[in-house]
Write a protein that holds these residues in place. Structure first.
Motif, PDB file in Angstrom:
ATOM      1  N   LEU B 267       0.970  -1.032   0.001  1.00  0.00           N
ATOM      2  CA  LEU B 267      -0.082   0.083   0.104  1.00  0.00           C
ATOM      3  C   LEU B 267       0.692   1.360  -0.037  1.00  0.00           C
ATOM      4  CD1 LEU B 267      -2.852  -0.833   2.558  1.00  0.00           C
ATOM      5  CD2 LEU B 267      -2.435  -1.471   0.097  1.00  0.00           C
ATOM      6  N   ILE B 268       0.296   2.310  -0.766  1.00  0.00           N
ATOM      7  CA  ILE B 268       1.091   3.534  -0.593  1.00  0.00           C
ATOM      8  C   ILE B 268      -0.363   4.651  -0.317  1.00  0.00           C
ATOM      9  CG2 ILE B 268       2.861   3.122  -2.358  1.00  0.00           C
ATOM     10  CD1 ILE B 268       1.308   4.564  -4.241  1.00  0.00           C
ATOM     11  N   ASP B 269       0.589   5.632   0.311  1.00  0.00           N
ATOM     12  CA  ASP B 269      -0.404   6.760   0.572  1.00  0.00           C
ATOM     13  C   ASP B 269       0.503   7.905   0.769  1.00  0.00           C
ATOM     14  OD1 ASP B 269      -2.706   8.276   1.055  1.00  0.00           O
ATOM     15  OD2 ASP B 269      -3.398   7.349   2.760  1.00  0.00           O
ATOM     16  N   ASN B 270       0.012   9.184   0.633  1.00  0.00           N
ATOM     17  CA  ASN B 270       0.648  10.461   0.927  1.00  0.00           C
ATOM     18  C   ASN B 270      -0.308  11.530   1.359  1.00  0.00           C
ATOM     19  OD1 ASN B 270       0.047  12.150  -1.424  1.00  0.00           O
ATOM     20  ND2 ASN B 270       0.370  10.314  -2.438  1.00  0.00           N
ATOM     21  N   LEU B 271       0.399  12.782   1.763  1.00  0.00           N
ATOM     22  CA  LEU B 271      -0.322  14.054   1.877  1.00  0.00           C
ATOM     23  C   LEU B 271       0.722  15.033   0.939  1.00  0.00           C
ATOM     24  CD1 LEU B 271      -1.384  13.982   5.691  1.00  0.00           C
ATOM     25  CD2 LEU B 271      -3.018  13.631   3.531  1.00  0.00           C
ATOM     26  N   ILE B 272      -0.051  16.075   0.494  1.00  0.00           N
ATOM     27  CA  ILE B 272       0.702  17.021  -0.320  1.00  0.00           C
ATOM     28  C   ILE B 272       0.197  18.363   0.518  1.00  0.00           C
ATOM     29  CG2 ILE B 272       0.848  18.452  -2.360  1.00  0.00           C
ATOM     30  CD1 ILE B 272       0.766  15.434  -3.922  1.00  0.00           C
ATOM     31  N   PHE B 273       1.070  19.039   0.939  1.00  0.00           N
ATOM     32  CA  PHE B 273       0.748  20.392   1.689  1.00  0.00           C
ATOM     33  C   PHE B 273       1.807  21.240   1.551  1.00  0.00           C
ATOM     34  CE2 PHE B 273       2.682  16.790   4.448  1.00  0.00           C
ATOM     35  CZ  PHE B 273       3.546  17.606   5.093  1.00  0.00           C
ATOM     36  N   HIS B 274       1.281  22.441   2.115  1.00  0.00           N
ATOM     37  CA  HIS B 274       2.364  23.640   2.292  1.00  0.00           C
ATOM     38  C   HIS B 274       3.420  23.890   3.437  1.00  0.00           C
ATOM     39  CE1 HIS B 274       3.344  27.475   0.096  1.00  0.00           C
ATOM     40  NE2 HIS B 274       3.802  27.781   1.358  1.00  0.00           N
ATOM     41  N   VAL B 275       4.383  23.941   3.362  1.00  0.00           N
ATOM     42  CA  VAL B 275       5.340  24.001   4.700  1.00  0.00           C
ATOM     43  C   VAL B 275       6.324  25.173   4.220  1.00  0.00           C
ATOM     44  CG1 VAL B 275       5.560  21.748   5.243  1.00  0.00           C
ATOM     45  CG2 VAL B 275       7.224  22.500   3.462  1.00  0.00           C
ATOM     46  N   LYS B 276       6.769  25.913   5.256  1.00  0.00           N
ATOM     47  CA  LYS B 276       7.746  27.119   4.916  1.00  0.00           C
ATOM     48  C   LYS B 276       9.128  26.433   4.825  1.00  0.00           C
ATOM     49  CE  LYS B 276       5.419  30.919   6.982  1.00  0.00           C
ATOM     50  NZ  LYS B 276       4.723  30.767   8.493  1.00  0.00           N
ATOM     51  N   GLY B 277       9.850  27.364   4.013  1.00  0.00           N
ATOM     52  CA  GLY B 277      10.984  26.841   3.735  1.00  0.00           C
ATOM     53  C   GLY B 277      12.124  27.273   5.106  1.00  0.00           C
ATOM     54  N   ASN B 278      13.462  27.033   4.952  1.00  0.00           N
ATOM     55  CA  ASN B 278      14.166  27.514   6.144  1.00  0.00           C
ATOM     56  C   ASN B 278      14.478  28.874   5.986  1.00  0.00           C
ATOM     57  OD1 ASN B 278      14.233  24.581   7.044  1.00  0.00           O
ATOM     58  ND2 ASN B 278      15.871  24.064   5.525  1.00  0.00           N
TER      59      ASN B 278
END
Lengths: 278, 278
Positions: B267-278
């Motif tokens: 099984l595969i799964d994922n979430l795509i979301f916004h993160v702040k860069g360093n």
């Protein structure tokens, strides 16, 4: 005739042309046009509603020590010749327009590039396929025209179209020659006067080689012997292969091909003909 | 709804459809349809005049030790579901129809396939690109629909379309889930009852990992700790990468992805979301 430099403008023209039900013939070139290119335009005009010629010296198909920088360019002259021949659109993009970023996905010509020019020019045909795939998609051409002088290129492009079901037909154009038999090429301008006098010997040698092959003799040694001591250039290869499979085992169509490196120009020529198998 | 098995018949349908000015939406599948596929059909119907769904368990994208032979197949059921959803044409070719000869020219996903599933399934994404390029050309689709559950596949296909200027848009479909959060997948039928109860933990773990990533903590260890001792399957990878570039350096969109090998189903799964860069 219009000259288009951007993908956006080309796509708009394609959409409009397709929308009006016209077919599109594509003649991909690196410019510095000669009668070989014009004969492809004539063929394309006869078979399509509209003809687009691309003029793009494709950096992806030149090796680091090859002649990209000094490949002859003359867009104004090309525009005049293309228009006279009835071209509807010249697509002449910049390298940045065609390659705005490094490609992530690569196309490889595989074993078909292990012989003839491919063996001497690593990566050359991968670069050809890269630009040709892009041009096929950008122009949505119904037919694309390539000369048989670049016979290996033609075979490899036909393979790509077949393997990946590109929705277009590849049309072969016969090699156009000077009166003395020298195959027309943009690179002929870089021959010295003495080399220019020697250059027709390539075609003469291939004709003798063809005769030998048909009679079951070794064409490679015939060509080599004929040229020995008569040309100043260095023979890069002389090969007899099946065509278009480019395999050693020959039954049916065969290609006898040669490449010679002169001082500033590398010339290629070939003959494609029928031989009996063993 | 028509089911088409040959390229010749498909091309005739495409020519007729394009000739009448209709747009074509393509939903490529390996069949054994679930609501994820149907949601792609719904999206395609809303945006195109005609919808073609391909059903083809593509041998080129399965490794020698993978589940090609036992990948679930049920064409009759698929036909019923596809028709109910309003599909106009199913294209269900044989492997011989799609691959009548060994390909001469290869397409490679390159570095994009060095992470996530690509690292565990050598050649998988090259095989995906091979069939997808063929389907794009065969259907001459205006838009093609892919689910975000296969996020790496989606990113690689988007790259191919961009690099080679395929004349179509890739449209992303959100992952469709069971009520308990398990991502719909044709392979879910191979979960044992016990595994099926564990499977929703993947999505729960990813949600916790997403929260951690957004707060600047390490999401990979959060996911791993959450699952430790709670699932019988073996974790294949947990990775946080940029999306769709799939690079280690993240600024903006990111993907947190997981693969777990259960006894008979990976099984595969994922979430795509916004993160702040360093």
């Amino acid at each position: 005739m219009r000259t288009i430099e951007t993908i956006q403008e080309l796509k708009a023209w394609v959409k409009e042309t397709k929308g009006s039900g016209e077919t599109i013939g594509l003649v991909p070139t690196m410019g510095f046009l000669h009668e070989g290119h014009i004969s492809l335009v004539n063929k394309a005009k006869a078979e399509n509603g509209r003809v687009v010629m691309s003029i793009f010296v494709n950096p992806a198909q030149f090796g680091p020590n090859e002649d990209f920088d000094r490949y002859p360019r003359d867009l104004e002259r090309d525009q005049r010749l293309a228009e006279q021949a009835g071209t509807d659109v010249i697509f002449a993009p910049s390298a940045e327009e065609m390659y705005p970023r490094e490609s992530q996905i690569s196309i490889s010509a595989g074993a078909l590039a292990d012989v003839l020019c491919g063996a001497k020019r690593p990566g050359h045909f991968d670069g050809v396929l890269k630009v040709v795939a892009k041009l096929f998609h950008l122009t949505e051409a119904d037919r694309a025209y390539f000369g048989q002088k670049d016979a290996q290129q033609l075979a490899i492009i036909e393979s790509m179209v077949e393997d990946y079901n590109f929705p277009l037909s590849i049309r072969r154009g016969e090699t156009v020659r000077e009166e003395d038999g020298l195959a027309k090429s943009s690179r002929n301008v870089y021959l010295s006067e003495a080399e220019r006098r020697e250059a027709p010997l390539l075609q003469q040698a291939l004709q003798l080689g063809k005769q030998a092959a048909i009679e079951g003799r070794d064409p490679v040694s015939v060509v080599r012997q004929y040229l020995d001591g008569r040309i100043s250039g260095e023979i890069d290869y002389i090969e007899l292969l099946s065509y278009p499979a480019l395999a050693k085992e020959i039954e049916g169509e065969a290609i006898l091909a040669i490449a010679v490196q002169f001082e500033k120009a590398r010339l290629i020529d070939n003959l494609i003909f029928h031989v009996k198998g063993n």
